[in-house]
Write an enzyme that holds these catalytic residues in place. Sequence first.
Site, mmCIF file in Angstrom:
data_model
loop_
_atom_site.group_PDB
_atom_site.id
_atom_site.type_symbol
_atom_site.label_atom_id
_atom_site.label_comp_id
_atom_site.label_asym_id
_atom_site.label_seq_id
_atom_site.Cartn_x
_atom_site.Cartn_y
_atom_site.Cartn_z
ATOM 1 N N ARG A 132 27.296 27.449 11.177
ATOM 2 C CA ARG A 132 28.004 27.011 9.968
ATOM 3 C C ARG A 132 27.562 27.798 8.747
ATOM 4 O O ARG A 132 28.392 28.200 7.931
ATOM 5 C CB ARG A 132 27.781 25.504 9.752
ATOM 6 C CG ARG A 132 28.600 24.700 10.727
ATOM 7 C CD ARG A 132 28.388 23.189 10.650
ATOM 8 N NE ARG A 132 29.354 22.569 11.542
ATOM 9 C CZ ARG A 132 29.460 21.259 11.769
ATOM 10 N NH1 ARG A 132 28.648 20.414 11.165
ATOM 11 N NH2 ARG A 132 30.370 20.795 12.593
ATOM 12 N N TYR A 163 36.959 27.089 11.993
ATOM 13 C CA TYR A 163 36.050 27.005 13.158
ATOM 14 C C TYR A 163 34.635 26.531 12.808
ATOM 15 O O TYR A 163 34.288 26.437 11.647
ATOM 16 C CB TYR A 163 36.069 28.266 14.012
ATOM 17 C CG TYR A 163 35.698 29.615 13.447
ATOM 18 C CD1 TYR A 163 35.003 29.794 12.264
ATOM 19 C CD2 TYR A 163 36.039 30.760 14.183
ATOM 20 C CE1 TYR A 163 34.669 31.049 11.831
ATOM 21 C CE2 TYR A 163 35.711 32.030 13.751
ATOM 22 C CZ TYR A 163 35.025 32.173 12.576
ATOM 23 O OH TYR A 163 34.703 33.417 12.159
ATOM 24 N N GLU A 164 33.907 26.199 13.827
ATOM 25 C CA GLU A 164 32.573 25.576 13.684
ATOM 26 C C GLU A 164 32.659 24.276 12.890
ATOM 27 O O GLU A 164 31.759 23.945 12.121
ATOM 28 C CB GLU A 164 31.556 26.523 13.044
ATOM 29 C CG GLU A 164 31.515 27.950 13.562
ATOM 30 C CD GLU A 164 31.336 28.091 15.068
ATOM 31 O OE1 GLU A 164 31.166 27.069 15.749
ATOM 32 O OE2 GLU A 164 31.386 29.222 15.574
ATOM 33 N N GLY A 165 33.719 23.515 13.121
ATOM 34 C CA GLY A 165 33.944 22.286 12.364
ATOM 35 C C GLY A 165 34.821 22.596 11.171
ATOM 36 O O GLY A 165 34.400 23.325 10.272
ATOM 37 N N GLN A 177 33.299 19.153 7.762
ATOM 38 C CA GLN A 177 32.090 19.408 6.965
ATOM 39 C C GLN A 177 31.940 18.333 5.894
ATOM 40 O O GLN A 177 30.839 17.838 5.642
ATOM 41 C CB GLN A 177 32.169 20.777 6.269
ATOM 42 C CG GLN A 177 32.396 21.964 7.184
ATOM 43 C CD GLN A 177 31.327 22.117 8.235
ATOM 44 O OE1 GLN A 177 30.137 21.951 7.943
ATOM 45 N NE2 GLN A 177 31.728 22.393 9.463
#
Lengths: 596, 596
Positions: free
Chosen positions: B295, B439-441, B446
């Site tokens: 992140r 991406y990555e959440g 977040q």
Amino acid sequence: MPIYNAPLRDLKFVYNELFDADDLQQLPGFEEATPDLVDAILEEAGKFCENELLPLNQVGDQEGCQFEDGKVTAPPGFKAAYDAFHENGYAGLIAPPEYGGQGLPKTLGFMVQEIICSTNMAFGMYPGLTEGACRAIEEFASDELKETYLPKMIEGTWSGVMCLTEPHCGTDLGLIRTKADANDDGSYSITGTKIFISAGEHDMTENIVHLVLARAPDAPEGIKGISLFLVPKMSVNDDGSVGDANNVVCGAIEHKMGIHGNSTCVMNFDGAHGFLVGTLHKGMSAMFVMMNAARLGVGMQGLGISEVAYQNAVSYARDRIQGRSLKGATQPEKAADPLTVHPDVRRMLLTMRAYTEGNRALNVWVARALDMSINAEDPKQREDAEALVALMTPVCKSFMTDCGSDVANMGVQVFGGHGYIAEWGMEQFVRDARIAQIYEGTNGIQALDLVGRKMPEKMGRNLRPFFHEVSAYLEEKVHDERDEMQSLIMSLAKSFGRLQIVTGWIAQQGMKNPEEGAAAATDYLRLFALVALGYMWLRMADIALDKRAGDEPVFYQAKLDTARFFCNRLLPQTGALMSAIMSGSDTMMSFNEAAF
Amino acid sequence: MPIYNAPLRDLKFVYNELFDADDLQQLPGFEEATPDLVDAILEEAGKFCENELLPLNQVGDQEGCQFEDGKVTAPPGFKAAYDAFHENGYAGLIAPPEYGGQGLPKTLGFMVQEIICSTNMAFGMYPGLTEGACRAIEEFASDELKETYLPKMIEGTWSGVMCLTEPHCGTDLGLIRTKADANDDGSYSITGTKIFISAGEHDMTENIVHLVLARAPDAPEGIKGISLFLVPKMSVNDDGSVGDANNVVCGAIEHKMGIHGNSTCVMNFDGAHGFLVGTLHKGMSAMFVMMNAARLGVGMQGLGISEVAYQNAVSYARDRIQGRSLKGATQPEKAADPLTVHPDVRRMLLTMRAYTEGNRALNVWVARALDMSINAEDPKQREDAEALVALMTPVCKSFMTDCGSDVANMGVQVFGGHGYIAEWGMEQFVRDARIAQIYEGTNGIQALDLVGRKMPEKMGRNLRPFFHEVSAYLEEKVHDERDEMQSLIMSLAKSFGRLQIVTGWIAQQGMKNPEEGAAAATDYLRLFALVALGYMWLRMADIALDKRAGDEPVFYQAKLDTARFFCNRLLPQTGALMSAIMSGSDTMMSFNEAAF
């Protein structure tokens, strides 16, 4: 493939309920535009666009236009759809009857245009540009040119485009180098290179009519020496048939972010045979007729993309199950709840909805004023309507296209990773929508048009119809006894107050320092647009409150709820914009150019 | 082709002047990280990325990755650049010395990462993902796995990736279906399909190490039954050499909006041989180690794209002449003035600059905390630093990537029509940057991480280091006697006050109704980030005020001016965010799902 259903219920709501359809029907020339006819045309247009244009939208993106040896081929299926579009009469909908059009209200044309833009923005540019070209010919060209070109363009046999930009100049058209040498017969020889010419060359019509800005040899410098010429791709014989090729050649097409289905051409004019449109050296005013029409059309591209992005985001959010409602499972029988249970997803969907429906109302409001500015009998009504259109054109172009990009991007976000993948079609909306903030005058240029031209013009009189109408509405509604209306009124009144303060501030500061207005312009346009949208939302809520106890409680309650969302969560932006604007131009202008 | 010069002066300013480089050098393990060494590495990294990675950025976009018969070929030039990248030691910069790394501060690694992301974001993902995989192996895997895999991965012979998402689940990993059956020898057989696997298959390394989330047959339901497995593409012989192919096959690669230079793969595991990493059923905590690193890495993608978009916008705005300054021609000898004379262009450039430099400072601030959270001797210092990193990870990921897209879009806007054309490279930045918000959440996730996890965690103690530090700074500076500092202080104090009010409001409302926090989350994260950036800008202005009378007046004056721009024109957004948040969740949650 993305889904789409023409938002007929909402279009009819705006046309018949939010505004008074009778006003339009009573204008001379629009007698036949009965509500039934308007409904029928919207329904047919919806079907046509859903069935013919939408399936070509991804094809157009993926296949693009092909260039070979000066010839451009439109994507597969485009020519057939173009023919069907004209056969069904969509091109001539609002065109003048004396040249074969149906002469219906532009308001109806605008609503159809929204649907076209939703289903295939790149396709819609071909007829859209033709319509803009027709309007300039109609207003400025000689009768001979009108009779030669307009019927063919309106029936769709020929298309039309604008040729303005050159490699070294876009915004600053005073720098144009394309030259026009007078021939003995009164025609001109046009020589020069134009770039970024949308639909400049393609294989869908037997002729393409280029409206070209160029400079005669003896012309004054700058924009006061620019003239407009009609330059056909193929010369036209006396009997109206197409003759030899003119010296107009497409040199290349651009590879670009989106709108792949529409050719963006480099056009080389090499002593091409052309005809003056309007007065020599006064080409800019003719150009602005096309351009203003085009600007409203570009705004509708933003609106159209917003609607289709919203519909797909809703559909995905309903189908996709992921996570659980924070208040306990809503679908315990399934492995997870749909995305619609999540507040943050709802925030995105409602933001998309509030901008889209608000802009639809705004679009129709301005379209009605456009009709009135031309067809109304009362000169005062015409004048007021014209002022409103002049004022709102940059606002609609800029705000509706900013919303188009924002809403398309939110659509991608709702889809998560799938939004980024081509096959879902959501990322295409982002790429297509992006150009609308740039062409026909960047959104920054629109803001300067608003602050530097439309506001001060006629001693500020362009502002009056808007400010008076909103002000009168608020004064009346302050006495509204419905609780749910009161908080909306307070919210709009606060933002309207900010707009009034900032408008005064800019007018005052601008007299001392012209850079103050220019520094404020973009933020001011947004502030203006938010207030205009707030006004639309209040009027919609107003009606919804009355009607929700009736037959369609879900529809009207949703209007009211979206109005609340808009006022509570989006309208407060006006406060930040006011602060930013009133901090002045100094933070921008004092910055050392060498330090960038 | 886009230009780029690594912003070495600004990186050094942040590393050495804004923060105290000695603090880092004094941490155990970082003794060799002298300012000279750091400078030298930044300079070399700048040259390498400018010369090797930047020229491949458009190639990667245009050629993309090729898929044939289960094999993926990276774009031309990528493999050679990848080899050179490792030969020059960039992969092992911050890796542990016991496995062949150089063990330098992560802060230095972060700064190098920014440069990589500016020059070739798609390329940077290959080593970036490897680094994240290494970190999870280092922390959770057995010594045997560490010794077998880490040295090869750190030297760059092998790469590493994360395999989380499945067709039916991304955010909600509890729904994972990929299964892990125990073999007699303690290893596992992994079977299932993973999608959206960045760098899942390519031809740049002899082996690819997949870290795969899967479920053992007896596992508890949901995310409490997920385990993490190491699954190599090629089995590894006892001597460490590569053996037979494992049953891991790439089924397809995606066609996507951007990052074409990085393969996005469907990965099929068909009884693939794998090894448990960490404890059975506790895979999520190991995954979060990778994920948190990833992140912060994604945040840097936003930062990197911002910087390169800004540099190109400035360069274009200086070169392109169009229109005249409103105060009279600045270059009367030319046909027009450069774009930089126009207030609205300056507004865009300064917005881009203020976000970019502010985010650079933020990035280094958090990187320093990350180093301290691991290397500091004092447990209290480690704990505070860890809290700050935990709190700021979602903020950095989300805000820096939102800025990445916004700044890239402004870059396109400064270029006008040319921004939309592929050859200029500006639209690629928009397309590449867009994925970082997903991406990555997703950025919405977040925000939920910030509001729903990081804020309430440890009774709110994660918030303390941040709030105490900003509060203490403001209290001290309120007595600052420099006029230019005072207005900045007032501006930040106002926004910080809003953040405090809203933080309390969310904590209170959230106890009554969990949807309140979730409805506020995205706006709250942005409010938080703006205050954090404001704090960075004040500290930068503070130093600039002291130093501008010295050797580099232009550099320091620009810092001060950008701080003023940020505080006057961008920070006021906090007011609108506060209003929106405090209007509550009702406008979202009461909306009838059927009416969307």
